[in-house]
Design an enzyme around this catalytic site. Structure first.
Site, PDB file in Angstrom:
ATOM      1  N   HIS A  15     -10.234  79.882 -56.903  1.00 51.41           N
ATOM      2  CA  HIS A  15     -11.171  80.872 -57.439  1.00 51.41           C
ATOM      3  C   HIS A  15     -10.861  82.209 -56.779  1.00 51.41           C
ATOM      4  O   HIS A  15     -10.613  82.281 -55.589  1.00 51.41           O
ATOM      5  CB  HIS A  15     -12.599  80.444 -57.111  1.00 51.41           C
TER       6      HIS A  15
ATOM      7  N   HIS B   3     -20.107  76.137 -65.284  1.00 47.15           N
ATOM      8  CA  HIS B   3     -20.691  77.026 -64.273  1.00 47.15           C
ATOM      9  C   HIS B   3     -21.952  76.490 -63.607  1.00 47.15           C
ATOM     10  O   HIS B   3     -22.752  77.242 -63.052  1.00 47.15           O
ATOM     11  CB  HIS B   3     -20.990  78.400 -64.893  1.00 47.15           C
TER      12      HIS B   3
END
Length: 432
Positions: free
Chosen positions: A330, A230
């Site tokens: 995503h 991340h």
């Protein structure tokens, strides 16, 4: 308008009209796909955008759009910048002046005009607003012609969409497996109860390693397990984590560092045999072109609600194919965007797996919601063995979905979600 159009169409057929087709300005003369039994209007009929309705959906950190037309066809779209919903809503509203009176079927033309006439290129707010109206125009076009959007993108390359779950702990991994997934993504933001520093101790790295080992023990060797870094770690620490976890053969390492330093990410990718995945914060084909040319990642993660919509996601996928890169879209926000992204995934050859929307911003307010769309769309998706079959889920005209009629009421009084602040023990700011 609808009945009038159908009467005209029947008269045209009875008169022996051989072909009903219209053309976009950039592709004059090429016939469009048409389903006579489901098309809402004759392709030659007048079709104009009349207004936009913008719906904030705070439970999903996103914005839905309803695009109205003079023919009664309503297109659904989605575009967002999580934590900046009011700003993005204003940007979408600013596009209405251009769109009113335009034919929504000329999607590619309008994409170019909106993007290029703004003078300033490619910022996340602009492209997220563009994403919302682009998706809505594709939805209208599919409904007008009576075919799913994936048919307009070249047709199906597969009959199902693989999706993955998400976990942080062995207990979370058990729940993911119980829900029927065959793949998952595991976050490694912290260890031993704290966030990482520029360069880390063996104890910190060992804490991450122990957690991943326990998860692999739970899920076994056949389940794909991606590692979500991340962009929370500095390159030095990220590389330590990457090397420590190689023995578990992760599916991929997601966002090993922030994307602003793609040359460094490319150097890091050469030091491991595990694929890098990135792209959820990147927009437009031009940013992804740089990533691919540098070989910074081999799995791309554009988000259709940010990158420029269906038009741009398809373009990015084509670029990726030319570089032998896979698509791992995503889609952590709303169901409109997720389904729109699945239409693209259904039409490309280099698709790997898909994310599903998260409910992390949804309050406990008595409304029964689900990550498959309950309380957001009238017919939630169904998943079996970690896959969503296209037939029966989103094979109707356009995007193949309708909004839940109670969505505005369900979202009433829900506060806007904000990204959590990330601080080190000394009060300094950390990445998120």
């Amino acid at each position: 308008m609808k009945n009038f159009s159908r009467r005209n169409w029947i008269k045209g057929i009875s008169a022996g009209v051989a072909s009903l087709a219209f053309s976009e300005k950039a592709n004059a003369g090429k016939p469009e796909k048409l389903n006579h039994s489901k098309a809402l209007i004759d392709p030659k009929d007048d079709l104009k955008i009349t207004k936009l309705e913008i719906i904030p959906v705070h439970t999903l950190r996103t914005i839905f759009v309803k695009m109205y037309t003079n023919a009664g066809i309503i297109g659904l779209g989605e575009g967002t910048v999580e934590g900046r919903v009011p700003t993005t809503m204003a940007a979408i509203q600013e596009l209405e002046k251009y769109l009113i009176g335009k034919d929504p079927r000329l999607v590619a033309h309008h994409w170019q005009a909106i993007y290029r006439h703004s003078f300033y290129r490619g910022g996340i707010i602009l492209t997220s607003a563009l994403s919302a109206v682009d998706i809505a125009m594709w939805d209208i076009k599919g409904k007008a012609l009576g075919v799913p959007v994936y048919e307009l993108l070249g047709g199906l390359t597969r009959d199902r969409i693989r999706v993955y779950g998400q976990a942080q702990t062995p207990e979370g991994a058990k729940k993911v497996m119980a829900e029927g997934y065959t793949s998952m993504k595991v976050g490694v933001t912290s260890s031993r109860g704290r966030l990482s520093r520029y360069a880390e101790s063996p104890d910190f790295i060992q804490g991450i390693e122990e957690n991943i080992a326990a998860i692999r023990e739970v899920i076994g060797p056949k389940v794909d397990m991606g590692i979500e870094l991340h962009g929370d770690h500095q390159p030095q620490t990220s590389m330590l984590i990457i090397k420590a976890l190689e023995k578990f053969q992760p599916w991929f390492y997601e966002e090993p560092i922030q994307f602003q330093n793609l040359p460094l990410m490319a150097e890091m990718s050469k030091k491991t045999h595990i694929p890098f995945a990135t792209g959820e914060r990147m927009v437009t084909k031009w940013q992804f072109r740089e990533l691919l040319e540098l070989k910074a990642a081999s799995l791309l993660q554009p988000d259709i609600t940010h990158c420029g919509g269906i038009t741009e996601l398809k373009a990015i996928a084509t670029l990726a194919e030319a570089h032998y890169a896979g698509m791992l879209p995503h889609a952590k926000e709303g169901m409109i965007g997720a389904v729109a992204s699945m239409h693209v995934a259904a039409s490309i050859p280099n698709f790997l797996c898909h994310e599903l929307p998260s409910l992390q911003a949804a309050p406990d307010d008595g409304v029964e919601r689900s990550y498959l769309g309950k309380s957001y769309i009238t017919k939630p998706l169904t998943m079996n063995d970690g896959e969503i079959m296209i037939k029966g889920n989103f094979d109707g005209p356009g995007l193949g979905l309708e909004l839940d009629e109670n969505i505005i009421e369900n979202e009433r009084n829900v506060p806007e979600w904000e990204f959590p602040e990330m601080w080190d023990k000394d009060g300094s700011v950390l990445d998120h």
